[in-house]
Scaffold this motif. Structure first.
Motif, short mmCIF file in Angstrom:
data_model
loop_
_atom_site.label_atom_id
_atom_site.label_comp_id
_atom_site.label_asym_id
_atom_site.label_seq_id
_atom_site.Cartn_x
_atom_site.Cartn_y
_atom_site.Cartn_z
N ARG A 147 88.67 16.52 66.08
CA ARG A 147 87.67 15.75 65.41
C ARG A 147 87.56 16.48 63.82
NH1 ARG A 147 84.87 16.25 69.98
NH2 ARG A 147 84.60 14.32 71.31
N ALA A 148 87.47 17.83 63.76
CA ALA A 148 87.44 18.43 62.42
C ALA A 148 88.65 18.28 61.55
CB ALA A 148 87.07 19.94 62.50
N PRO A 170 87.57 15.75 58.04
CA PRO A 170 86.95 16.83 57.33
C PRO A 170 85.68 16.60 56.60
CG PRO A 170 88.94 15.85 56.12
CD PRO A 170 88.85 15.10 57.69
N ASP A 171 85.01 17.61 56.37
CA ASP A 171 83.83 17.77 55.64
C ASP A 171 84.20 17.94 54.11
OD1 ASP A 171 81.36 17.46 54.53
OD2 ASP A 171 80.59 19.16 55.57
N PRO A 228 89.46 14.35 73.10
CA PRO A 228 89.62 15.02 71.73
C PRO A 228 88.64 16.24 71.88
CG PRO A 228 88.16 13.09 71.54
CD PRO A 228 88.83 12.86 72.82
N THR A 229 89.12 17.24 71.21
CA THR A 229 88.33 18.50 70.97
C THR A 229 87.73 18.42 69.63
OG1 THR A 229 89.97 19.80 70.11
CG2 THR A 229 89.82 19.72 72.56
#
Length: 386
Positions: free
Chosen positions: A163-164, A168-169, A158-159
């Motif tokens: 992950r983003a 998500p934040d 996974p890049t």
């Protein structure tokens, strides 16, 4: 006749008889030589038969090693063992979809190749020019793109972008919408009977508002022998300050003990690590009276509907207040375990055990008034929300 004449005549007759006999002996085979020639003829016949059997066995092994699709195609199509590819017209045959990938065709002369001993699954016909033969009966091989993908392929790592996208934040609570909603729950509505003395208790909360702005109501109290021994209600404004945490501020009004009193309230509430529900609130009252209340709750899911709730609550006071029966320092600690069965998520009866103990100056005041310092009771009640 003279003796000389008789001698010459006898020698001539003997010579004439000897020459034919020698010639006949020279051209005839002795019995041993004839048997040897016959043995060599039979051996040649057996060797030819053995070679034919070996060729048949090799053809059978090659036929067994060929995939089932190739054997089916060979059975339904042309007999390549009798066809010269130099005379065949493959212009209508799409060999680019055949799975022949292991033979280099650049140096292969198919006009001299015996196809009865070669598995077509190992040959690449995509670059061959075959002419003059009708390929309407040629087998149709599935395209490599139509076959199921091979298993066991490595999964790419996974890049940061992956992950983003997956996590998500949210920067605290995410605003879903600005609709006004509400929620009401009584965590405890219970009763007990201890040595003939009946008692009841309640604890609940409610809120109304949006995701970012809520008006909270919290209340708890007890009654014994038909009299209210403690009761309070809190009105608080709540706003999220972090993921799973709300800041609250407002007022608390006590009805009992000691009559009506009002306190300013400020605190936090939310979900602590390991899923502990936590409430911590500080109160400032009249004449400089201070108080703090900390409550922790944890639920253990025994089954999908059977839940064990554990509760611990501690109360601390800044100074003595004889009218309310509390002293400075640690006042009381209450703990309980309640096992409920959720008939529905909104309605769940329970049974449990509740324990309470007074400490410090609060224990001294209770002792002077003749009250027990420690109580243990079996309770039963319901938990409801709507």
């Amino acid at each position: 006749m003279s003796r000389v004449t008789k001698a010459v005549a006898g020698a001539s007759v003997g010579l004439m008889l000897a020459v034919p006999a020698a010639h006949a002996q020279h051209h005839s085979h002795p019995p041993a030589q004839q048997d040897h020639s016959l043995h060599r003829a039979k051996s040649g016949t057996r060797a030819a038969a053995t070679q034919q059997q070996a060729d048949s066995g090799a053809n059978a092994q090659l036929e067994a090693a060929r995939p089932a699709n190739d054997r089916a195609g060979s059975a339904s199509g042309a007999d390549h063992s009798k066809m010269g590819h130099s005379e065949m017209d493959h212009s209508g045959m799409d060999h680019s979809k055949m799975g022949h990938s292991q033979v280099d065709q650049s140096t292969t002369d198919h006009s001299k190749m015996d196809h009865s001993k070669v598995g077509h699954s190992a040959m690449d016909h995509s670059g061959m020019g075959h002419h003059q033969a009708d390929s309407s009966a040629a087998p149709s091989h599935p395209s490599i793109h139509d076959r199921p993908p091979p298993t066991g392929l490595p999964v790419p790592a996974p890049t940061d972008e992956d992950r983003a996208a997956a996590f998500p934040d949210v920067h605290g609570h995410t605003t879903h919408d600005q609709r006004v909603v509400h929620f009401v729950q009584f965590n405890r509505l219970e009763a007990w009977n201890d040595d003939g003395e009946a008692g009841q208790a309640w604890e609940g909360h409610a809120w109304v508002g949006t995701d970012h702005h809520k008006l909270w109501l919290r209340t708890e109290g007890e009654r014994e022998d038909g009299e209210t021994v403690s009761a309070d209600i809190e009105v608080l404004y709540g706003r999220p300050v972090a993921a799973w945490w709300d800041f609250v501020a407002g007022v608390r009004h006590d009805f009992q003990p000691g009559g009506s009193q009002t306190f300013a309230a400020i605190g936090v509430m939310g979900l602590a690590p390991y899923k502990f529900e936590l409430q911590a609130t500080a109160y400032i009252g009249q004449a400089g009276r201070t108080e703090a209340r900390i409550e922790a709750e944890y639920e253990t899911l025994l089954t999908n509907r059977l839940v064990l709730q554990s509760l611990v609550e501690a109360t601390l006071h800044g100074q003595d207040d004889e009218g309310r029966g509390v002293g400075s320092g640690l006042g009381t600690v209450e703990a309980g375990m309640r096992l409920r069965y959720e008939i529905t998520r909104r309605f769940a009866p329970y049974v449990g055990v509740a324990w309470e103990r007074a400490y410090g100056n609060t224990a001294d005041l209770r002792r002077e008034e003749g009250h027990a310092l420690e109580e243990t009771r079996v309770v039963a009640g319901v938990r409801v929300w709507f």
